[in-house]
Design a protein around this motif. Structure first.
Motif, PDB file in Angstrom:
ATOM      1  N   ARG A  24       0.803  -1.230   0.000  1.00  0.00           N
ATOM      2  CA  ARG A  24       0.000   0.000   0.000  1.00  0.00           C
ATOM      3  C   ARG A  24       0.834   1.279   0.000  1.00  0.00           C
ATOM      4  O   ARG A  24       0.315   2.340  -0.303  1.00  0.00           O
ATOM      5  N   TRP A  25       2.092   1.215   0.363  1.00  0.00           N
ATOM      6  CA  TRP A  25       2.928   2.417   0.366  1.00  0.00           C
ATOM      7  C   TRP A  25       3.026   2.974  -1.042  1.00  0.00           C
ATOM      8  O   TRP A  25       3.080   2.217  -2.013  1.00  0.00           O
ATOM      9  N   HIS A  26       3.079   4.283  -1.190  1.00  0.00           N
ATOM     10  CA  HIS A  26       3.194   4.965  -2.485  1.00  0.00           C
ATOM     11  C   HIS A  26       2.002   4.587  -3.373  1.00  0.00           C
ATOM     12  O   HIS A  26       2.150   4.028  -4.457  1.00  0.00           O
ATOM     13  N   GLU A  27       0.825   4.922  -2.890  1.00  0.00           N
ATOM     14  CA  GLU A  27      -0.442   4.464  -3.473  1.00  0.00           C
ATOM     15  C   GLU A  27      -0.580   4.755  -4.965  1.00  0.00           C
ATOM     16  O   GLU A  27      -1.057   3.906  -5.717  1.00  0.00           O
ATOM     17  N   GLU A  28      -0.182   5.929  -5.420  1.00  0.00           N
ATOM     18  CA  GLU A  28      -0.338   6.237  -6.850  1.00  0.00           C
ATOM     19  C   GLU A  28       0.555   5.329  -7.708  1.00  0.00           C
ATOM     20  O   GLU A  28       0.098   4.769  -8.709  1.00  0.00           O
ATOM     21  N   MET A  30       1.750   2.448  -6.821  1.00  0.00           N
ATOM     22  CA  MET A  30       1.207   1.089  -6.678  1.00  0.00           C
ATOM     23  C   MET A  30      -0.021   0.892  -7.559  1.00  0.00           C
ATOM     24  O   MET A  30      -0.217  -0.188  -8.104  1.00  0.00           O
ATOM     25  N   GLY A  31      -0.824   1.927  -7.711  1.00  0.00           N
ATOM     26  CA  GLY A  31      -1.986   1.828  -8.601  1.00  0.00           C
ATOM     27  C   GLY A  31      -1.564   1.513 -10.020  1.00  0.00           C
ATOM     28  O   GLY A  31      -2.184   0.684 -10.697  1.00  0.00           O
ATOM     29  N   ARG A  53      -3.981  -7.043  -0.640  1.00  0.00           N
ATOM     30  CA  ARG A  53      -3.227  -5.820  -0.307  1.00  0.00           C
ATOM     31  C   ARG A  53      -2.605  -5.999   1.079  1.00  0.00           C
ATOM     32  O   ARG A  53      -3.280  -6.437   2.019  1.00  0.00           O
TER      33      ARG A  53
END
Length: 160
Positions: A24-28, A30-31, A53
């Motif tokens: 989940r770290w660095h959500e953008e 990771m997306g 996740r």
């Protein structure tokens, strides 16, 4: 950027059970990695991959181990670790790399390594598969895991 020389991988993963484990770290970022992995699985005809996740990259190996031991035939591990001013980067990268390798070797289940280990966010974005990026490591990791699972399935078919 080291994208030169990457193989073109096209595998028919129809019927394979695949898990994608994403930090989940660095959500953008990771997306982008997660979207790329799911796109690759779709291109490989993998139906209904399980997406799990976890909080961070350090947690990827334990989740990968559980999924591999629960009947998945391929696992894709996605994470981002960006260098900071402490040795934390080195410890997390080392633990994730060795842990995911151990999972793959001990279970015989291919683990696609989609963990970005970057000096800064710019490098991570360049590898994330987001618009304007130069590479899509999520796509590459998923393609590699499925391709390896298919090769092993096909080779071992005649040995059973």
């Amino acid at each position: 950027m080291s994208g030169a020389g990457a193989p073109t991988v096209h595998a028919d993963g129809h019927g394979l059970r695949v898990a994608v484990i994403a930090a989940r770290w660095h959500e953008e970022i990771m997306g982008g990695l997660l979207d790329g992995a799911l796109t690759a699985l779709s291109h490989c005809k993998v139906e209904d991959p399980v997406v799990v996740r976890v909080p961070g990259t350090f947690e990827l190996p334990v989740a990968a181990s559980r999924m591999a031991r629960s009947g998945c035939e391929a696992v894709v591990a996605l994470g981002v670790v960006i260098r900071g001013g402490t040795p934390h980067f080195d410890y997390v990268c080392s633990a994730a790399t060795s842990g995911l390798t151990q999972v793959s070797v001990e279970t015989g289940v291919p683990v696609g390594f989609g963990v970005l280990t970057c000096d800064d966010e710019e490098q991570a974005y360049a590898r994330s598969g987001l618009p304007g990026s130069q590479e899509d490591k999520g796509y590459e990791a998923a393609s590699a895991a499925v391709s390896t699972a298919v090769v092993l399935r096909d080779v071992l078919k005649g040995w059973a």
